[in-house]
Design a protein around this motif. Sequence first.
Motif: not given
Length: 111
Positions: A77-88, A90-98
């Motif tokens: 329950a603690v790890a799932a949202p943490t990894f989810g937020v981390g993925g989001l 990372r996705w936003q940073l990748d979009r910005r870099r692209t």
Amino acid sequence: MSAAAAGGAAWSTRGQVQGPVRWTAPDGTSRTGQALIHGDLKAGARVTVWQDDQSRLTTEPTDRTEAAAEAGLFGFAVAAPTFGVGGLVRWQLDRRRTAQWDREWNLVGRR
């Protein structure tokens, strides 16, 4: 800890009734309280009750299997949202870099 059941059940649930119990605390004093006991017990029958460090009645501690399952669920329950937020993030940073790379590519063009 062992306690003696007294008569006079207050309410019942799944074959058990809430009833008065009497026990001796570690300091030797006599205590009374309400606990879930089997409905077919006679007054004076021995039952097992649990107490906290203040000699108050409490629930039975969880066993190893139940504690491990709870720890796993809480960890997930603690790890799932943490990894989810981390993925989001990372996705936003990748979009910005692209997007930045595309802008620079359009400025420089093919050479």
